[in-house]
Scaffold this motif. Structure first.
Motif, PDB file in Angstrom:
ATOM      1  N   TYR A  35       0.772  -1.182   0.027  1.00 15.15           N
ATOM      2  CA  TYR A  35      -0.030   0.012   0.170  1.00 15.15           C
ATOM      3  C   TYR A  35       0.714   1.246   0.215  1.00 15.15           C
ATOM      4  N   SER A  36       0.169   2.430  -0.143  1.00 14.77           N
ATOM      5  CA  SER A  36       0.913   3.828  -0.069  1.00 14.77           C
ATOM      6  C   SER A  36       1.467   3.738   1.279  1.00 14.77           C
ATOM      7  N   GLU A  37       2.071   4.892   1.566  1.00 17.81           N
ATOM      8  CA  GLU A  37       2.737   5.055   2.893  1.00 17.81           C
ATOM      9  C   GLU A  37       1.797   5.274   3.869  1.00 17.81           C
ATOM     10  N   GLN A  41      -4.110   3.565  -0.251  1.00 15.72           N
ATOM     11  CA  GLN A  41      -4.132   3.238  -1.441  1.00 15.72           C
ATOM     12  C   GLN A  41      -3.450   1.959  -1.791  1.00 15.72           C
ATOM     13  N   LYS A  43      -1.297   0.000  -3.940  1.00 20.52           N
ATOM     14  CA  LYS A  43      -0.088   0.381  -4.931  1.00 20.52           C
ATOM     15  C   LYS A  43       0.079  -0.980  -5.509  1.00 20.52           C
TER      16      LYS A  43
END
Length: 111
Positions: A35-37, A41, A43
């Motif tokens: 996922y995003s940091e 979201q 990724k």
């Protein structure tokens, strides 16, 4: 975090079923999934095999029928029995442990 659920496999209610499925699910994700940091979201969806967190829990199943016995089986990902778990009667219920070393998320319960 974990979710344990019991399902009747023979068309009856859980209370009357002779064949149950216990599912113990924790965190799971695809290999390479991230996922995003901010964790908001997806990724990369990744791919199989799915990585599963093993669950440790003491499980107690209560059945009203006096003299009843149960069998508990660890199941592999295809639903095959891979080992039996000791589930002694304790009072009005049956108690057994599930552990990450079982390498299972599904358990078959027969009474």
């Amino acid at each position: 975090f974990a979710a344990l659920s019991v399902s009747a496999l023979d068309g009856g209610s859980i209370a009357d079923s002779k064949h149950l499925l216990l599912t113990a699910a924790g965190k799971m994700r695809n290999t390479g999934q991230f996922y995003s940091e901010a964790k908001t979201q997806l990724k990369e969806i990744g791919k199989g095999p799915v990585l599963l967190e093993g669950i440790s829990s003491k499980v107690t199943l209560y059945f009203n029928k006096p003299g009843a016995e149960i069998e508990v089986w660890k199941l592999d990902s295809a639903g095959n029995r891979v080992g039996q778990i000791n589930a002694p009667r304790v009072g009005q219920g049956f108690v057994f442990d599930i552990n990450p070393s079982d390498k299972a998320i599904n358990y078959e319960v027969i009474r």
